[in-house]
Design a protein around this motif. Structure first.
Motif, PDB file in Angstrom:
ATOM      1  N   ALA A  88       0.820  -1.212   0.000  1.00 54.92           N
ATOM      2  CA  ALA A  88       0.000   0.000   0.000  1.00 54.92           C
ATOM      3  C   ALA A  88       0.856   1.266   0.000  1.00 54.92           C
ATOM      4  O   ALA A  88       0.333   2.365  -0.105  1.00 54.92           O
ATOM      5  N   GLY A  89       2.196   1.105   0.150  1.00 52.78           N
ATOM      6  CA  GLY A  89       3.068   2.266   0.043  1.00 52.78           C
ATOM      7  C   GLY A  89       3.611   2.820   1.344  1.00 52.78           C
ATOM      8  O   GLY A  89       4.337   3.817   1.329  1.00 52.78           O
ATOM      9  N   ALA A  90       3.267   2.223   2.473  1.00 53.37           N
ATOM     10  CA  ALA A  90       3.836   2.685   3.748  1.00 53.37           C
ATOM     11  C   ALA A  90       5.347   2.460   3.719  1.00 53.37           C
ATOM     12  O   ALA A  90       5.839   1.613   2.978  1.00 53.37           O
ATOM     13  N   PRO A  91       6.092   3.214   4.514  1.00 55.20           N
ATOM     14  CA  PRO A  91       7.551   3.023   4.524  1.00 55.20           C
ATOM     15  C   PRO A  91       7.920   1.580   4.871  1.00 55.20           C
ATOM     16  O   PRO A  91       7.289   0.962   5.725  1.00 55.20           O
ATOM     17  N   PRO A  92       8.933   1.034   4.190  1.00 54.57           N
ATOM     18  CA  PRO A  92       9.333  -0.352   4.476  1.00 54.57           C
ATOM     19  C   PRO A  92       9.949  -0.487   5.863  1.00 54.57           C
ATOM     20  O   PRO A  92      10.519   0.460   6.400  1.00 54.57           O
ATOM     21  N   VAL A  93       9.814  -1.666   6.435  1.00 50.43           N
ATOM     22  CA  VAL A  93      10.441  -2.001   7.716  1.00 50.43           C
ATOM     23  C   VAL A  93      11.501  -3.053   7.416  1.00 50.43           C
ATOM     24  O   VAL A  93      11.200  -4.096   6.834  1.00 50.43           O
ATOM     25  N   ASP A  94      12.745  -2.779   7.786  1.00 41.47           N
ATOM     26  CA  ASP A  94      13.840  -3.717   7.537  1.00 41.47           C
ATOM     27  C   ASP A  94      14.800  -3.642   8.719  1.00 41.47           C
ATOM     28  O   ASP A  94      15.787  -2.931   8.689  1.00 41.47           O
ATOM     29  N   ASN A  95      14.471  -4.359   9.780  1.00 42.73           N
ATOM     30  CA  ASN A  95      15.327  -4.370  10.964  1.00 42.73           C
ATOM     31  C   ASN A  95      15.763  -5.790  11.327  1.00 42.73           C
ATOM     32  O   ASN A  95      16.190  -6.059  12.434  1.00 42.73           O
ATOM     33  N   ALA A  96      15.651  -6.711  10.364  1.00 40.69           N
ATOM     34  CA  ALA A  96      16.034  -8.106  10.598  1.00 40.69           C
ATOM     35  C   ALA A  96      17.561  -8.236  10.622  1.00 40.69           C
ATOM     36  O   ALA A  96      18.249  -7.571   9.868  1.00 40.69           O
ATOM     37  N   PRO A  97      18.089  -9.089  11.485  1.00 41.65           N
ATOM     38  CA  PRO A  97      19.539  -9.280  11.540  1.00 41.65           C
ATOM     39  C   PRO A  97      20.033 -10.055  10.329  1.00 41.65           C
ATOM     40  O   PRO A  97      19.268 -10.748   9.663  1.00 41.65           O
ATOM     41  N   GLY A  98      21.324  -9.940  10.040  1.00 35.04           N
ATOM     42  CA  GLY A  98      21.890 -10.667   8.915  1.00 35.04           C
ATOM     43  C   GLY A  98      23.401 -10.655   8.952  1.00 35.04           C
ATOM     44  O   GLY A  98      24.015 -10.141   9.887  1.00 35.04           O
ATOM     45  N   ILE A  99      23.995 -11.216   7.936  1.00 32.71           N
ATOM     46  CA  ILE A  99      25.444 -11.211   7.778  1.00 32.71           C
ATOM     47  C   ILE A  99      25.750 -10.812   6.340  1.00 32.71           C
ATOM     48  O   ILE A  99      25.075 -11.251   5.411  1.00 32.71           O
TER      49      ILE A  99
END
Length: 92
Positions: free
Chosen positions: A45-56
């Protein structure tokens, strides 16, 4: 010929969003366990993305690459998920 998973690449990797997960690297690969409340979501729908998942993050060098993953999510609430995500430098 490459050795088991080119472990040197994992050991020189950079953990990202460390406070949002638990990381372990051993002779067989790496494991990442995200803490509650992390997300990787792009709202259609266009809301700001959420990207706080951990990674390497680590470099692969040149030539063919083979990835394999065993994803073992522990679903306890609605919308819990488990994933193996690969991104390019342009999509990081």
């Amino acid at each position: 010929m490459r050795t088991a998973m080119d472990q040197w690449q994992l050991k020189t990797g950079e953990f990202i969003r460390e406070r949002n997960g638990r990381f372990a690297v051993d002779g067989h690969g790496c494991s990442i366990a995200a803490v509650a409340g992390t997300d990787l979501f792009h709202d259609p729908a266009g809301a700001p993305p959420v990207d706080n998942a951990p990674g390497i993050r680590f470099g692969l060098g040149r030539g063919p690459v083979l990835f394999s993953a065993l994803v073992k999510p522990q679903f306890s609430k609605t919308f819990d998920a488990g994933t193996f995500t690969v991104r390019t430098a342009a999509g990081a």
